[in-house]
Design an enzyme around this catalytic site. Structure first.
Site, PDB file in Angstrom:
ATOM      1  N   GLU A  65    -150.964  66.433   3.889  1.00 41.47           N
ATOM      2  CA  GLU A  65    -149.761  66.320   3.042  1.00 41.47           C
ATOM      3  C   GLU A  65    -149.685  65.031   2.231  1.00 41.47           C
ATOM      4  O   GLU A  65    -148.665  64.345   2.234  1.00 41.47           O
ATOM      5  CB  GLU A  65    -148.504  66.474   3.915  1.00 41.47           C
ATOM      6  CG  GLU A  65    -148.501  67.769   4.718  1.00 41.47           C
ATOM      7  CD  GLU A  65    -147.360  67.888   5.722  1.00 41.47           C
ATOM      8  OE1 GLU A  65    -146.498  66.989   5.757  1.00 41.47           O
ATOM      9  OE2 GLU A  65    -147.340  68.871   6.471  1.00 41.47           O
ATOM     10  N   GLU A  72    -151.308  76.964   9.311  1.00 39.68           N
ATOM     11  CA  GLU A  72    -150.047  76.821  10.060  1.00 39.68           C
ATOM     12  C   GLU A  72    -149.128  77.999   9.759  1.00 39.68           C
ATOM     13  O   GLU A  72    -147.915  77.829   9.546  1.00 39.68           O
ATOM     14  CB  GLU A  72    -149.355  75.495   9.683  1.00 39.68           C
ATOM     15  CG  GLU A  72    -150.240  74.277   9.876  1.00 39.68           C
ATOM     16  CD  GLU A  72    -149.545  72.943   9.618  1.00 39.68           C
ATOM     17  OE1 GLU A  72    -148.303  72.910   9.518  1.00 39.68           O
ATOM     18  OE2 GLU A  72    -150.262  71.932   9.520  1.00 39.68           O
ATOM     19  N   ASP A  81    -146.574  80.815   9.345  1.00 42.63           N
ATOM     20  CA  ASP A  81    -145.377  81.471   9.862  1.00 42.63           C
ATOM     21  C   ASP A  81    -144.592  81.988   8.661  1.00 42.63           C
ATOM     22  O   ASP A  81    -144.704  81.453   7.562  1.00 42.63           O
ATOM     23  CB  ASP A  81    -144.510  80.565  10.762  1.00 42.63           C
ATOM     24  CG  ASP A  81    -144.225  79.181  10.207  1.00 42.63           C
ATOM     25  OD1 ASP A  81    -144.213  79.005   8.976  1.00 42.63           O
ATOM     26  OD2 ASP A  81    -144.002  78.255  11.020  1.00 42.63           O
ATOM     27  N   ASN A 126    -155.368  69.170   4.202  1.00 39.23           N
ATOM     28  CA  ASN A 126    -154.380  70.172   4.625  1.00 39.23           C
ATOM     29  C   ASN A 126    -153.028  69.910   3.958  1.00 39.23           C
ATOM     30  O   ASN A 126    -152.554  68.770   3.945  1.00 39.23           O
ATOM     31  CB  ASN A 126    -154.232  70.044   6.157  1.00 39.23           C
ATOM     32  CG  ASN A 126    -153.477  71.185   6.810  1.00 39.23           C
ATOM     33  OD1 ASN A 126    -153.756  72.358   6.547  1.00 39.23           O
ATOM     34  ND2 ASN A 126    -152.527  70.849   7.679  1.00 39.23           N
ATOM     35  N   HIS A 157    -146.563  77.839   5.516  1.00 36.49           N
ATOM     36  CA  HIS A 157    -145.194  77.951   6.037  1.00 36.49           C
ATOM     37  C   HIS A 157    -144.400  78.627   4.918  1.00 36.49           C
ATOM     38  O   HIS A 157    -143.853  77.954   4.035  1.00 36.49           O
ATOM     39  CB  HIS A 157    -144.607  76.562   6.321  1.00 36.49           C
ATOM     40  CG  HIS A 157    -145.271  75.869   7.463  1.00 36.49           C
ATOM     41  ND1 HIS A 157    -145.238  76.373   8.749  1.00 36.49           N
ATOM     42  CD2 HIS A 157    -145.999  74.732   7.521  1.00 36.49           C
ATOM     43  CE1 HIS A 157    -145.904  75.548   9.555  1.00 36.49           C
ATOM     44  NE2 HIS A 157    -146.385  74.560   8.834  1.00 36.49           N
TER      45      HIS A 157
HETATM   46  O1  G3I Z   1    -142.202  63.591  22.049  1.00 31.89           O
HETATM   47  C1  G3I Z   1    -140.783  63.675  21.974  1.00 31.89           C
HETATM   48  C2  G3I Z   1    -140.209  63.807  23.338  1.00 31.89           C
HETATM   49  O2  G3I Z   1    -140.486  62.636  24.079  1.00 31.89           O
HETATM   50  C3  G3I Z   1    -138.684  64.029  23.229  1.00 31.89           C
HETATM   51  O3  G3I Z   1    -138.149  64.259  24.492  1.00 31.89           O
HETATM   52  C4  G3I Z   1    -138.385  65.225  22.343  1.00 31.89           C
HETATM   53  C5  G3I Z   1    -136.908  65.422  22.110  1.00 31.89           C
HETATM   54  O4  G3I Z   1    -136.660  66.220  20.976  1.00 31.89           O
HETATM   55  O5  G3I Z   1    -138.991  65.007  21.085  1.00 31.89           O
HETATM   56  C6  G3I Z   1    -140.396  64.901  21.170  1.00 31.89           C
HETATM   57  O6  G3I Z   1    -140.958  64.782  19.900  1.00 31.89           O
HETATM   58  C7  G3I Z   1    -140.920  65.937  19.083  1.00 31.89           C
HETATM   59  C8  G3I Z   1    -142.336  66.278  18.689  1.00 31.89           C
HETATM   60  O7  G3I Z   1    -142.335  67.331  17.745  1.00 31.89           O
HETATM   61  C9  G3I Z   1    -143.196  66.669  19.861  1.00 31.89           C
HETATM   62  O8  G3I Z   1    -142.698  67.814  20.462  1.00 31.89           O
HETATM   63  C10 G3I Z   1    -140.109  65.632  17.868  1.00 31.89           C
HETATM   64  O9  G3I Z   1    -138.759  65.458  18.236  1.00 31.89           O
HETATM   65  C11 G3I Z   1    -140.228  66.734  16.869  1.00 31.89           C
HETATM   66  O10 G3I Z   1    -139.591  66.316  15.699  1.00 31.89           O
HETATM   67  C12 G3I Z   1    -141.680  67.021  16.574  1.00 31.89           C
HETATM   68  O11 G3I Z   1    -141.729  68.059  15.581  1.00 31.89           O
HETATM   69  C13 G3I Z   1    -142.997  68.419  15.099  1.00 31.89           C
HETATM   70  C14 G3I Z   1    -143.105  68.132  13.607  1.00 31.89           C
HETATM   71  O12 G3I Z   1    -144.375  68.555  13.141  1.00 31.89           O
HETATM   72  C15 G3I Z   1    -142.913  66.667  13.304  1.00 31.89           C
HETATM   73  O13 G3I Z   1    -142.946  66.476  11.950  1.00 31.89           O
HETATM   74  C16 G3I Z   1    -143.188  69.918  15.314  1.00 31.89           C
HETATM   75  O14 G3I Z   1    -143.194  70.178  16.710  1.00 31.89           O
HETATM   76  C17 G3I Z   1    -144.487  70.394  14.679  1.00 31.89           C
HETATM   77  O15 G3I Z   1    -144.549  71.788  14.688  1.00 31.89           O
HETATM   78  C18 G3I Z   1    -144.556  69.933  13.235  1.00 31.89           C
HETATM   79  O16 G3I Z   1    -145.809  70.315  12.722  1.00 31.89           O
HETATM   80  C19 G3I Z   1    -146.039  70.051  11.338  1.00 31.89           C
HETATM   81  C20 G3I Z   1    -147.528  69.906  11.141  1.00 31.89           C
HETATM   82  O17 G3I Z   1    -148.030  68.921  12.003  1.00 31.89           O
HETATM   83  C21 G3I Z   1    -147.864  69.563   9.683  1.00 31.89           C
HETATM   84  N1  G3I Z   1    -147.292  70.534   8.780  1.00 31.89           N
HETATM   85  C22 G3I Z   1    -145.888  70.791   8.948  1.00 31.89           C
HETATM   86  C23 G3I Z   1    -145.584  71.175  10.403  1.00 31.89           C
HETATM   87  C24 G3I Z   1    -144.171  71.577  10.541  1.00 31.89           C
HETATM   88  O18 G3I Z   1    -143.323  70.449  10.309  1.00 31.89           O
END
Ligand code: G3I
Length: 342
Positions: free
Chosen positions: A146, A250, A252, A186, A222
């Protein structure tokens, strides 16, 4: 005699009816999912689907900077390794995601200070330690994720601000650390954003002209039921014309993109979603086989989707499996599409 024959037919029918058919058995390219190690450990239905339905795995979060490099002098590969272990034990390919991103960056990196050389050393060290750790385990890497805005300009980030030419350097460093890895750029949302698409194509041309190794394009996909097929087709066509490997990385398909709280996942929404999934799979089938790196769904069941968690859209149903990890009807439509394959 008649009754015996009938009984035999019913019996045969039951046998073939009872055998499950999998997308992975019918498409010649890998079908993957991004996975979460906590869900693998805690949820048997999730683990069962992850194990049986896919032959490629991406870590949804656990190979990203914040996860693997929490402190300047400390790497933590535990969770990433768990995913690798699961994938290896179940004979799946592993796709690495992601070495450089502006998001999910550890605090120490965002607060890093130093001159251009110090920044370079820091990023190079990160990329190479991670790539070396997973060397021989991952088939490919999303090296840079990105990097462009919708208008085609370079996204402002700590990387673009502090490291001139950081994209090319990142590819070079990744290649040095793992020369066999297939290296991807990507990105998301190129459909309807011709300037963003063009910036990506320009990047490919430029890296190739400079003999910097880039081998693939990840199209995140997405998308939603209103995404326009002509725009998606144009993005796929232009990406494929580079001759690089293409990964729908990715996938969906959102049905409630405006997050309407009164939304109901009606039959007509399901039908629109099924049609869009069919379009995406058909488009992928039209890519030359040697460029087909695979299609990866962004997690397994609807309730695991980032659209519900990260985006807080509770009434979203973007994936192949429902709340109870049952296959949705669209699954069999995709199986039917595979009939001309393999
Ligand atoms: O690790 C913490 C944990 O300690 C805490 O308890 C919990 C509470 O909400 O949060 C955890 O972190 C989360 C993390 O995912 C791991 O699960 C974050 O809050 C959450 O914001 C984070 O979101 C991820 C996101 O990327 C971040 O930008 C999504 O799961 C993940 O699906 C998403 O993936 C991205 C790709 O990498 C790139 N392309 C877009 C895609 C969707 O945003």
């Amino acid at each position: 005699m008649k009754n015996i024959l009938l009984g035999l037919l019913i019996c045969l029918g039951q046998i073939s009816f009872g055998q499950e058919s999998f997308l992975t058995d019918h498409f010649p390219f890998p079908i993957g999912a991004s996975l979460n190690p906590r869900l693998l450990a805690e949820n048997e239905s999730y683990e069962y689907r992850a194990k049986t339905e896919f032959n490629s795995v991406t870590a949804e979060n656990h190979m990203k900077m914040m996860m693997v490099h929490p402190e300047a002098n400390r790497f933590d590969f535990n969770k990433g390794d768990e995913i690798v272990k699961f994938a290896q034990a179940t004979q799946k390919r592993i796709h690495g995601h992601t070495l450089v991103w502006h998001n999910q960056v550890p605090k120490w990196m965002t607060e890093f200070s130093g001159d251009a050389q110090a920044w370079e050393n820091m990023l190079k060290n990160h990329i190479q330690e991670v790539a070396k750790h997973f060397k021989g385990q991952v088939t490919g890497w999303d090296v840079v994720n990105e990097a462009f805005l919708d208008d085609g300009t370079l996204r402002p980030s700590i990387w673009s601000k502090n490291i001139p030419d950081y994209i090319a350097k990142s590819f070079q460093w990744a290649h040095e650390a793992d020369p066999n890895a297939i290296l991807f750029y990507n990105d998301y949302g190129q459909d309807g954003k011709p300037k963003k698409m063009q910036a990506i194509l320009n990047l490919v041309k430029e890296l190739q002209a400079r003999q910097i190794p880039i081998h693939g394009l990840g199209l995140q996909m997405h998308i939603n039921i209103h995404s326009k097929n002509e725009e998606l087709a144009s993005v796929i066509h232009q990406s494929q014309a580079t001759g690089l490997a293409i990964h729908f990385s990715e996938l969906d398909i959102a049905v409630n993109p405006k997050n309407d709280s009164t939304f109901v996942y009606t039959e007509s929404a399901q039908e629109a979603q099924k049609n869009k999934y069919e379009f995406i799979f058909q488009s992928y089938q039209s890519i030359p086989k040697k460029q087909q790196y695979g299609i990866t769904f962004w997690n397994v069941g609807d309730k695991d989707s980032w659209l519900r968690g990260y985006f807080k859209r509770p009434k979203e149903y973007p994936l192949l499996f429902d709340e109870s990890y049952r296959r949705k009807p669209l699954y069999s439509s995709l199986l039917n599409l595979s009939k001309n394959e393999k």
